[in-house]
Write a protein that holds these residues in place. Structure first.
Motif, PDB file in Angstrom:
ATOM      1  N   ASN A 122      23.492  45.981  22.554  1.00  0.00           N
ATOM      2  CA  ASN A 122      23.925  46.958  21.547  1.00  0.00           C
ATOM      3  C   ASN A 122      23.553  48.373  22.005  1.00  0.00           C
ATOM      4  N   TRP A 227      27.670  43.428  14.826  1.00  0.00           N
ATOM      5  CA  TRP A 227      27.806  44.571  15.739  1.00  0.00           C
ATOM      6  C   TRP A 227      28.638  44.242  16.977  1.00  0.00           C
ATOM      7  N   GLN A 230      31.900  45.461  16.264  1.00  0.00           N
ATOM      8  CA  GLN A 230      31.863  46.869  15.858  1.00  0.00           C
ATOM      9  C   GLN A 230      31.608  47.041  14.352  1.00  0.00           C
ATOM     10  N   SER A 232      28.022  47.003  11.728  1.00  0.00           N
ATOM     11  CA  SER A 232      26.598  46.742  11.476  1.00  0.00           C
ATOM     12  C   SER A 232      26.427  46.305  10.023  1.00  0.00           C
ATOM     13  N   GLU A 245      20.327  53.248  12.595  1.00  0.00           N
ATOM     14  CA  GLU A 245      21.418  52.528  13.252  1.00  0.00           C
ATOM     15  C   GLU A 245      22.702  53.338  13.214  1.00  0.00           C
ATOM     16  N   GLN A 249      24.873  54.412  16.535  1.00  0.00           N
ATOM     17  CA  GLN A 249      26.252  54.000  16.790  1.00  0.00           C
ATOM     18  C   GLN A 249      27.221  55.176  16.931  1.00  0.00           C
ATOM     19  N   HIS A 271      31.904  50.759  13.058  1.00  0.00           N
ATOM     20  CA  HIS A 271      31.589  51.667  14.167  1.00  0.00           C
ATOM     21  C   HIS A 271      32.798  52.486  14.598  1.00  0.00           C
TER      22      HIS A 271
END
Length: 302
Positions: A122, A227, A230, A232, A245, A249, A271
């Protein structure tokens, strides 16, 4: 010369008394007497035949010998030994150098381990391991978050700053961030050593450690971590870790004003769009945000 015979006999000391007296009365006597007296003062130098022979031999040897530079082989052996040590050390370190894979903000990476197991890394994460030692010591170091798919029958250990995860033919996700540690097991089972405890996590279960406190095991039904697609997702996670986070990202700097960072957040963000991601967090918690620049966001309470 009138007195030639007398002179010859005088030089050879052959004159009798009468002849000597007669020779002394001649003019030649005074002249020859001075010559003889001066000659008598010269001394023939002594000559050592044996020493002269030795000196001659030494001079001849010096002329005939060609100067030869003697090599100091002991010094060359020392230099060669040093080179062997240096080269050997260089080769040793080159063969045993660790493989390091890192990702920056808003980046992901995929790698294959020597036993064909795969790792997806990640954003803002790092993995380090030694390929040359893999067969005898299957161990790697992780900083950040990674999803592992281990080949059946292959065993290795994931070492993090907060704990270790030992695996055998399984799929699992490890997240190791400052103050936050979690393990999700998607297949098989993993052994987690964390906070002075050993915990077995089986398929469909997860464990979290927040600020050193071990939470109860939680079950889930996902096939892989969000993730990797894409997205979280979070379940009862303090807001400070969710914001971190989000920064990771989208490569953002988020400042908060009068926001309770310890409040728990359950939800997810994509993301693919930072505006949508900010709304996914701010709306449920009744927060607002504004952009100070393309890379800086202010998150504040309404």
């Amino acid at each position: 010369m009138e007195n030639k015979d007398l002179i010859s006999k005088w030089l050879n000391d052959e004159l009798n008394a009468r002849e000597l007296a007669a020779f002394k009365n001649t003019s030649d006597y005074e002249a020859y007497k001075d010559i003889v007296e001066s000659a008598s003062k010269f001394k023939r130098p002594e000559f050592d035949e044996e020493q002269g022979l030795r000196d001659l031999k030494e001079r001849l040897t010096a002329i005939n010998e060609t100067p030869v530079r003697k090599l100091n082989f002991s010094a060359y052996y020392k230099i060669a030994a040093m080179l062997v040590v240096v080269l050997g050390s260089g080769i040793f370190f080159w063969l045993n150098r660790p493989e390091v894979i890192t990702t920056g903000y808003s980046e992901m990476a995929m790698l294959e381990l020597p036993d064909q197991s795969t790792v997806k890394l990640n954003a803002d994460s790092k993995i380090k391991y030694k390929p040359s030692k893999w067969d005898e010591q299957r161990k790697l170091q992780l900083e950040g978050e990674a999803y592992f798919q281990v080949e059946k029958g292959k065993k290795f250990t994931v070492v993090t700053n907060q704990g270790e995860v030992s695996v055998l033919g399984t799929k699992f996700n490890v997240k190791d961030r400052k103050g936050y540690f979690e393990v999700y097991c998607y297949e098989g089972a993993v052994k987690v050593n964390v906070a002075n405890r050993e915990i077995i996590v089986i398929k469909g279960n997860s464990i979290k450690v927040i600020d050193g406190e071990v939470m109860n095991l939680k079950s889930f039904d996902r096939k892989a971590p969000g993730w990797t697609f894409q997205e979280s997702d979070f379940e009862a996670v303090p807001l400070k870790f969710v914001i971190a986070e989000l920064e990771r990202q989208f490569d953002l700097k988020i400042e908060t004003q009068k926001v309770d960072l310890e409040q728990l957040f359950t939800g997810s963000f994509s993301h693919t769009n930072k505006e949508v991601a900010l709304k996914a967090i701010s709306v449920p918690l009744q927060l607002n945000y504004k952009f100070e620049s393309d890379k800086k966001v202010i998150l504040y309470e309404e």
